[in-house]
Scaffold this active site. Structure first.
Site, mmCIF file in Angstrom:
data_model
loop_
_atom_site.group_PDB
_atom_site.id
_atom_site.type_symbol
_atom_site.label_atom_id
_atom_site.label_comp_id
_atom_site.label_asym_id
_atom_site.label_seq_id
_atom_site.Cartn_x
_atom_site.Cartn_y
_atom_site.Cartn_z
ATOM 1 N N GLY A 178 0.789 -1.237 0.000
ATOM 2 C CA GLY A 178 0.000 0.000 0.000
ATOM 3 C C GLY A 178 0.816 1.279 0.000
ATOM 4 O O GLY A 178 1.846 1.403 -0.679
ATOM 5 N N ILE A 179 0.349 2.236 0.771
ATOM 6 C CA ILE A 179 0.952 3.576 0.788
ATOM 7 C C ILE A 179 2.401 3.505 1.280
ATOM 8 O O ILE A 179 3.292 4.161 0.732
ATOM 9 C CB ILE A 179 0.104 4.520 1.675
ATOM 10 C CG1 ILE A 179 -1.296 4.717 1.049
ATOM 11 C CG2 ILE A 179 0.800 5.854 1.883
ATOM 12 C CD1 ILE A 179 -2.301 5.444 1.945
ATOM 13 N N ASP A 232 7.199 -4.202 14.752
ATOM 14 C CA ASP A 232 5.816 -3.980 15.191
ATOM 15 C C ASP A 232 5.820 -2.644 15.923
ATOM 16 O O ASP A 232 6.425 -2.523 17.001
ATOM 17 C CB ASP A 232 5.368 -5.119 16.121
ATOM 18 C CG ASP A 232 3.943 -4.920 16.645
ATOM 19 O OD1 ASP A 232 3.454 -3.770 16.642
ATOM 20 O OD2 ASP A 232 3.334 -5.913 17.066
ATOM 21 N N VAL A 233 5.176 -1.652 15.342
ATOM 22 C CA VAL A 233 5.306 -0.281 15.843
ATOM 23 C C VAL A 233 4.713 -0.079 17.228
ATOM 24 O O VAL A 233 4.940 0.946 17.863
ATOM 25 C CB VAL A 233 4.678 0.751 14.867
ATOM 26 C CG1 VAL A 233 5.404 0.745 13.527
ATOM 27 C CG2 VAL A 233 3.171 0.516 14.687
ATOM 28 N N ASN A 280 3.840 5.318 8.959
ATOM 29 C CA ASN A 280 2.726 5.045 8.042
ATOM 30 C C ASN A 280 1.839 3.908 8.518
ATOM 31 O O ASN A 280 0.652 3.868 8.188
ATOM 32 C CB ASN A 280 3.314 4.727 6.662
ATOM 33 C CG ASN A 280 2.334 4.002 5.775
ATOM 34 O OD1 ASN A 280 1.458 4.616 5.168
ATOM 35 N ND2 ASN A 280 2.444 2.674 5.704
ATOM 36 N N SER A 334 -5.061 11.113 8.343
ATOM 37 C CA SER A 334 -6.134 10.789 7.387
ATOM 38 C C SER A 334 -7.063 11.985 7.241
ATOM 39 O O SER A 334 -7.323 12.691 8.233
ATOM 40 C CB SER A 334 -6.942 9.588 7.891
ATOM 41 O OG SER A 334 -8.101 9.422 7.097
ATOM 42 N N TYR A 366 -10.481 5.621 15.353
ATOM 43 C CA TYR A 366 -9.508 5.917 14.293
ATOM 44 C C TYR A 366 -9.344 7.432 14.129
ATOM 45 O O TYR A 366 -8.222 7.951 14.077
ATOM 46 C CB TYR A 366 -10.002 5.281 13.000
ATOM 47 C CG TYR A 366 -9.133 5.497 11.783
ATOM 48 C CD1 TYR A 366 -7.913 4.844 11.645
ATOM 49 C CD2 TYR A 366 -9.539 6.338 10.740
ATOM 50 C CE1 TYR A 366 -7.123 5.026 10.513
ATOM 51 C CE2 TYR A 366 -8.770 6.519 9.609
ATOM 52 C CZ TYR A 366 -7.558 5.864 9.498
ATOM 53 O OH TYR A 366 -6.782 6.040 8.374
ATOM 54 N N PRO A 416 -4.042 11.722 3.904
ATOM 55 C CA PRO A 416 -4.535 11.190 2.623
ATOM 56 C C PRO A 416 -6.055 11.047 2.633
ATOM 57 O O PRO A 416 -6.673 10.870 3.689
ATOM 58 C CB PRO A 416 -3.890 9.795 2.533
ATOM 59 C CG PRO A 416 -2.834 9.754 3.589
ATOM 60 C CD PRO A 416 -3.282 10.706 4.649
ATOM 61 N N LEU A 471 -9.226 8.807 0.399
ATOM 62 C CA LEU A 471 -9.403 7.387 0.078
ATOM 63 C C LEU A 471 -8.372 6.973 -0.977
ATOM 64 O O LEU A 471 -8.273 7.583 -2.045
ATOM 65 C CB LEU A 471 -10.812 7.147 -0.463
ATOM 66 C CG LEU A 471 -11.127 5.681 -0.792
ATOM 67 C CD1 LEU A 471 -11.137 4.823 0.472
ATOM 68 C CD2 LEU A 471 -12.473 5.579 -1.513
HETATM 69 N N1 LIG Z 1 -5.974 3.597 2.189
HETATM 70 C C1 LIG Z 1 -6.628 4.692 2.518
HETATM 71 O O1 LIG Z 1 -7.692 5.006 1.968
HETATM 72 C C2 LIG Z 1 -6.081 5.600 3.577
HETATM 73 C C3 LIG Z 1 -6.655 6.874 3.736
HETATM 74 C C4 LIG Z 1 -6.161 7.738 4.705
HETATM 75 C C5 LIG Z 1 -5.114 7.344 5.508
HETATM 76 N N2 LIG Z 1 -4.578 6.103 5.343
HETATM 77 C C6 LIG Z 1 -3.475 5.729 6.231
HETATM 78 O O2 LIG Z 1 -2.360 5.362 5.455
HETATM 79 C C7 LIG Z 1 -1.620 4.360 6.128
HETATM 80 C C8 LIG Z 1 -1.403 3.166 5.201
HETATM 81 O O3 LIG Z 1 -2.647 2.722 4.753
HETATM 82 P P1 LIG Z 1 -2.777 1.570 3.641
HETATM 83 O O4 LIG Z 1 -4.075 1.774 2.991
HETATM 84 O O5 LIG Z 1 -1.550 1.501 2.836
HETATM 85 O O6 LIG Z 1 -2.893 0.299 4.592
HETATM 86 P P2 LIG Z 1 -2.541 -1.245 4.332
HETATM 87 O O7 LIG Z 1 -3.380 -2.019 5.285
HETATM 88 O O8 LIG Z 1 -2.582 -1.579 2.892
HETATM 89 O O9 LIG Z 1 -1.027 -1.305 4.831
HETATM 90 C C9 LIG Z 1 -0.731 -1.038 6.166
HETATM 91 C C10 LIG Z 1 0.572 -1.724 6.520
HETATM 92 O O10 LIG Z 1 0.813 -1.463 7.913
HETATM 93 C C11 LIG Z 1 1.228 -2.671 8.506
HETATM 94 N N3 LIG Z 1 0.947 -2.681 9.951
HETATM 95 C C12 LIG Z 1 -0.264 -2.795 10.572
HETATM 96 N N4 LIG Z 1 -0.083 -2.820 11.911
HETATM 97 C C13 LIG Z 1 1.255 -2.721 12.126
HETATM 98 C C14 LIG Z 1 2.066 -2.699 13.278
HETATM 99 N N5 LIG Z 1 1.544 -2.809 14.519
HETATM 100 N N6 LIG Z 1 3.403 -2.583 13.128
HETATM 101 C C15 LIG Z 1 3.955 -2.487 11.895
HETATM 102 N N7 LIG Z 1 3.254 -2.513 10.756
HETATM 103 C C16 LIG Z 1 1.909 -2.627 10.878
HETATM 104 C C17 LIG Z 1 0.482 -3.770 7.771
HETATM 105 O O11 LIG Z 1 1.143 -5.029 7.929
HETATM 106 C C18 LIG Z 1 0.502 -3.252 6.339
HETATM 107 O O12 LIG Z 1 1.621 -3.697 5.607
HETATM 108 C C19 LIG Z 1 -2.393 4.038 7.399
HETATM 109 O O13 LIG Z 1 -1.848 4.771 8.480
HETATM 110 C C20 LIG Z 1 -3.786 4.531 7.087
HETATM 111 O O14 LIG Z 1 -4.485 4.906 8.261
HETATM 112 C C21 LIG Z 1 -5.025 5.226 4.405
#
Ligand SMILES: NC(=O)c1ccc[n+]([C@@H]2O[C@H](COP(=O)([O-])OP(=O)(O)OC[C@H]3O[C@@H](n4cnc5c(N)ncnc54)[C@H](O)[C@@H]3O)[C@@H](O)[C@H]2O)c1
Length: 247
Positions: A21-22, A62-63, A88, A140, A153, A183, A185
């Site tokens: 992802g991001i 693990d954060v 992230n 977000s 959240y 970000p 969606l």
């Molecule tokens: N996708 C969206 O629409 C969106 C919108 C706004 C904000 N965000 C934010 O962007 C960030 C990334 O989102 P995404 O859509 O890529 O998510 P995703 O679920 O695709 O990826 C998240 C990653 O974080 C990792 N993760 C989860 N818990 C963890 C932990 N305790 N320690 C280490 N790693 C951990 C997961 O293993 C995964 O690889 C997040 O903070 C999310 O809140 C996403």
């Protein structure tokens, strides 16, 4: 981003949640600009690192666990002092307030907020010595939207904005900046369960009428972590195609 100048040559950047992802897109973009990248996730994100090539390293982090941060700090010293931290990793279960329990609340706060504090505790000292550093907190745009079932959240993501604002004051004299990115969606595995209709109903509210991709977030990260953004700190930058507009 298609620009591939060496704006980040000589920097070492740590990205959490970089397995997909991001986070993966951010890790790849930083590397493309010349940064040495430490990609971290719950399991070491080897796939991300093999996409990047030789200038990247995969570490388990693990954060929510302080001992993991300590261990990553020690391991990172073999790679290079970390100049840039992009927090992230995120946790975002849907829970209406009547369904929300304390373990879910606490896991949300631990993942989305404790992580930022812990990263500062472990990586600020080396930044201070170098008189240069960058903290980016991925928040977000949901903090400004009327979305049910996300109170935990939204609280955690708003707190990131507050933490960056406060942190900016305490580190400004050391050449370190702290900013939040909000970000909208984005098309990742995390949002894959939403139907096309659900996604459309969100992106139709944006000025730019399409679903965001992970690569849409990277330009703001590259800018805020570059020398060009040395005078920008304590800010919250919305990157959502113009859905949520702050005055
Ligand atoms: N996708 C969206 O629409 C969106 C919108 C706004 C904000 N965000 C934010 O962007 C960030 C990334 O989102 P995404 O859509 O890529 O998510 P995703 O679920 O695709 O990826 C998240 C990653 O974080 C990792 N993760 C989860 N818990 C963890 C932990 N305790 N320690 C280490 N790693 C951990 C997961 O293993 C995964 O690889 C997040 O903070 C999310 O809140 C996403």
């Amino acid at each position: 981003m298609n620009t591939s100048t060496g704006t980040h040559e000589g920097r070492t950047a740590l990205v959490t949640g970089a397995g997909q992802g991001i986070g993966q897109a951010i890790a790849m973009a930083l590397a493309k600009r010349g940064a040495r990248v430490i990609a971290t996730d719950l399991a070491a994100p080897d796939a991300t690192v093999s996409k990047i090539g030789s200038n990247a390293f995969a570490l388990q982090l693990d954060v929510t666990r302080e001992e993991d941060w300590r261990s990553v700090l020690l391991q990172s010293r073999e790679i290079g002092d970390v100049d840039i931290v992009v927090n992230n990793a995120g946790y975002f279960p849907h829970r209406l307030i009547d369904e929300l329990d304390l373990p879910t609340w606490r896991k949300t706060m631990a993942t989305n907020l404790d992580s930022h504090f812990l990263s500062v505790k472990y990586f600020l000292p080396a930044m201070r010595e170098k008189k240069w550093g960058r903290f980016i907190g991925i928040s977000s745009n949901m903090v400004g939207l009327a979305i049910p079932g996300m109170s935990h959240y939204i609280a955690s993501k708003m707190a990131i904005v507050g933490f960056m604002r406060g942190l900016a004051n305490d580190v400004a004299g050391d050449g370190v900046t702290a900013n939040a990115l909000l970000p909208g969606l984005i098309n990742t595995l995390a949002t894959a369960s939403q139907s096309d209709e659900q996604k459309r109903s969100t992106w139709e509210q944006q000025a730019i009428k399409r679903l965001g991709e992970p690569e849409d977030i990277t330009g703001a990260v590259l800018f805020l972590t570059s020398d060009d953004a040395a005078f920008i700190t304590g800010q919250a930058l919305v990157v959502d195609g113009g859905q949520y507009r702050v005055g």
